[in-house]
Design a protein around this motif. Structure first.
Motif, PDB file in Angstrom:
ATOM      1  N   LEU A   1       0.847  -1.188   0.000  1.00 37.85           N
ATOM      2  CA  LEU A   1       0.000   0.000   0.000  1.00 37.85           C
ATOM      3  C   LEU A   1       0.884   1.240   0.000  1.00 37.85           C
ATOM      4  CD1 LEU A   1      -2.548  -1.068   2.777  1.00 37.85           C
ATOM      5  CD2 LEU A   1      -2.773  -1.422   0.299  1.00 37.85           C
ATOM      6  N   GLY A   2       0.485   2.250  -0.761  1.00 37.22           N
ATOM      7  CA  GLY A   2       1.270   3.481  -0.795  1.00 37.22           C
ATOM      8  C   GLY A   2       0.679   4.471  -1.769  1.00 37.22           C
ATOM      9  N   TRP A   3       1.460   5.538  -2.030  1.00 37.48           N
ATOM     10  CA  TRP A   3       1.051   6.591  -2.953  1.00 37.48           C
ATOM     11  C   TRP A   3       2.102   6.704  -4.048  1.00 37.48           C
ATOM     12  CZ3 TRP A   3      -3.707   7.276  -1.838  1.00 37.48           C
ATOM     13  CH2 TRP A   3      -4.144   7.325  -0.514  1.00 37.48           C
TER      14      TRP A   3
ATOM     15  N   ALA B   1      -0.245  16.034   1.690  1.00 38.01           N
ATOM     16  CA  ALA B   1      -0.276  16.178   3.142  1.00 38.01           C
ATOM     17  C   ALA B   1      -1.315  15.244   3.758  1.00 38.01           C
ATOM     18  CB  ALA B   1      -0.567  17.628   3.519  1.00 38.01           C
ATOM     19  N   GLU B   2      -2.504  15.222   3.152  1.00 37.60           N
ATOM     20  CA  GLU B   2      -3.567  14.348   3.654  1.00 37.60           C
ATOM     21  C   GLU B   2      -3.184  12.876   3.508  1.00 37.60           C
ATOM     22  OE1 GLU B   2      -8.101  13.029   2.363  1.00 37.60           O
ATOM     23  OE2 GLU B   2      -7.247  14.898   1.601  1.00 37.60           O
ATOM     24  N   GLN B   3      -2.604  12.541   2.366  1.00 34.12           N
ATOM     25  CA  GLN B   3      -2.248  11.155   2.098  1.00 34.12           C
ATOM     26  C   GLN B   3      -1.204  10.640   3.087  1.00 34.12           C
ATOM     27  OE1 GLN B   3      -1.158  12.001  -1.891  1.00 34.12           O
ATOM     28  NE2 GLN B   3      -3.085  11.310  -2.769  1.00 34.12           N
TER      29      GLN B   3
ATOM     30  N   PRO C   1       0.023   5.974   7.376  1.00 31.00           N
ATOM     31  CA  PRO C   1       0.438   5.192   8.557  1.00 31.00           C
ATOM     32  C   PRO C   1      -0.721   4.432   9.198  1.00 31.00           C
ATOM     33  CG  PRO C   1       1.453   7.358   8.598  1.00 31.00           C
ATOM     34  CD  PRO C   1       0.439   7.386   7.492  1.00 31.00           C
ATOM     35  N   GLY C   2      -1.885   5.067   9.297  1.00 28.93           N
ATOM     36  CA  GLY C   2      -3.040   4.383   9.867  1.00 28.93           C
ATOM     37  C   GLY C   2      -3.501   3.225   9.001  1.00 28.93           C
ATOM     38  N   LEU C   3      -3.429   3.406   7.688  1.00 29.06           N
ATOM     39  CA  LEU C   3      -3.812   2.334   6.771  1.00 29.06           C
ATOM     40  C   LEU C   3      -2.881   1.136   6.929  1.00 29.06           C
ATOM     41  CD1 LEU C   3      -5.831   1.751   4.432  1.00 29.06           C
ATOM     42  CD2 LEU C   3      -4.079   2.604   2.862  1.00 29.06           C
TER      43      LEU C   3
ATOM     44  N   LEU D   1       9.704   6.587   1.884  1.00 26.03           N
ATOM     45  CA  LEU D   1      10.896   5.821   2.249  1.00 26.03           C
ATOM     46  C   LEU D   1      11.162   5.940   3.747  1.00 26.03           C
ATOM     47  CD1 LEU D   1      13.294   6.759  -0.697  1.00 26.03           C
ATOM     48  CD2 LEU D   1      12.190   4.551  -0.325  1.00 26.03           C
ATOM     49  N   ALA D   2      11.015   7.157   4.271  1.00 27.84           N
ATOM     50  CA  ALA D   2      11.209   7.357   5.706  1.00 27.84           C
ATOM     51  C   ALA D   2      10.167   6.590   6.508  1.00 27.84           C
ATOM     52  CB  ALA D   2      11.151   8.852   6.034  1.00 27.84           C
ATOM     53  N   LEU D   3       8.935   6.560   6.025  1.00 29.88           N
ATOM     54  CA  LEU D   3       7.882   5.809   6.713  1.00 29.88           C
ATOM     55  C   LEU D   3       8.178   4.317   6.671  1.00 29.88           C
ATOM     56  CD1 LEU D   3       5.118   5.759   8.133  1.00 29.88           C
ATOM     57  CD2 LEU D   3       4.062   5.699   5.855  1.00 29.88           C
ATOM     58  N   ALA D   4       8.658   3.822   5.545  1.00 32.11           N
ATOM     59  CA  ALA D   4       9.020   2.410   5.444  1.00 32.11           C
ATOM     60  C   ALA D   4      10.115   2.064   6.432  1.00 32.11           C
ATOM     61  CB  ALA D   4       9.464   2.085   4.019  1.00 32.11           C
TER      62      ALA D   4
END
Length: 251
Positions: free
Chosen positions: A53-55, A64-66, A71-73, A109-112
């Motif tokens: 899952l990602g953008w 910004a919204e995405q 993270p919640g998704l 990438l930082a979130l991953a």
């Protein structure tokens, strides 16, 4: 023979159960359903297996919204999420948005890294920018990020640069095209323990099925062409790529 299609997209109207049945009949026992936008993420979650899952690089209208939602998704579906993706850069269609693409890419990438997840990366005509973003993002949980450069279309040089950064390299139906000798050269170059195979369905149907909507069952044709290019038995190649995919994405 068991194959793992490591990159398939699904549409709203797809008969997911029938697609999976045809894949299983062809020896494709695992499929990574890949998102990349609101609709693609939702459709990936309609499947029964592992998801990414990602953008993607074309999802720049509500960044910004995405990045608040993602993270919640990921947390809500943590038992199924195998990776963040697809994400990345593309200078073929909209080079004028490259700066915004890079910012979205770097944020994911930082979130991953934070979530300890591998990434599924799209890069087209953006070698320098892709290297730049990958090398600028600070990793907080290890010395490198895990993931795959999907549907690889480049030569051995860039493949080697991505291998040096710890990534696997995946090949789609493009590798079967008559004009794709450079891609097959890259497939010969990638080590046995770093190569994956995919459809990128519903796109890029392999030879001899050009002109048809692609689906996971077709990955056997790509695997056969890659095995021949590498001088490997198809069953050995299938087992090797499946083992690689399981190592990266799980079952």
């Amino acid at each position: 023979m068991e194959l793992y299609d490591t990159h398939a997209h699904f549409g709203d109207a797809d008969d997911v159960e029938a697609i999976y049945a045809r894949a299983a009949a062809a020896g494709v026992t695992r499929i990574l359903a890949v998102g990349g936008g609101e609709e693609l993420n939702r459709n990936a979650l309609r499947t029964a297996g592992r998801v990414a899952l990602g953008w993607d690089r074309d999802q720049l209208d509500r960044v910004a919204e995405q990045m608040v939602v993602l993270p919640g998704l990921l947390d809500a579906h943590r038992d199924r999420v195998a990776a963040i993706g697809e994400i990345g850069l593309d200078c073929h269609y909209e080079p004028q948005t490259l700066r915004a693409q890079c910012a979205l890419f770097a944020a994911q990438l930082a979130l991953a890294d934070e979530k300890g997840l591998p990434v599924v990366i799209h890069t087209r005509e953006a070698d320098d920018a892709t290297r730049g973003v990958l090398d600028e993002v600070p990793w907080r949980h290890g010395d490198r990020l895990r993931g795959v450069i999907h549907s690889y279309t480049g030569g051995p040089k860039f493949a080697g640069q991505m291998l040096d950064r710890g990534f696997m390299v995946s090949f789609s139906g493009i590798a079967t095209f008559k004009s794709a000798e450079e891609v097959r050269a890259s497939a010969r170059y990638v080590p046995d323990d770093r190569i994956l195979v995919e459809t990128d369905s519903p796109y890029l149907a392999p030879v001899p099925l050009r002109g048809r909507p692609c689906e996971p069952a077709f990955v056997v044709h790509t695997a056969a062409r890659l095995a021949r290019a590498r001088g490997m038995d198809l069953e050995v190649f299938a087992a090797r790529t499946t083992a690689n995919a399981l190592q990266l994405f799980g079952g």
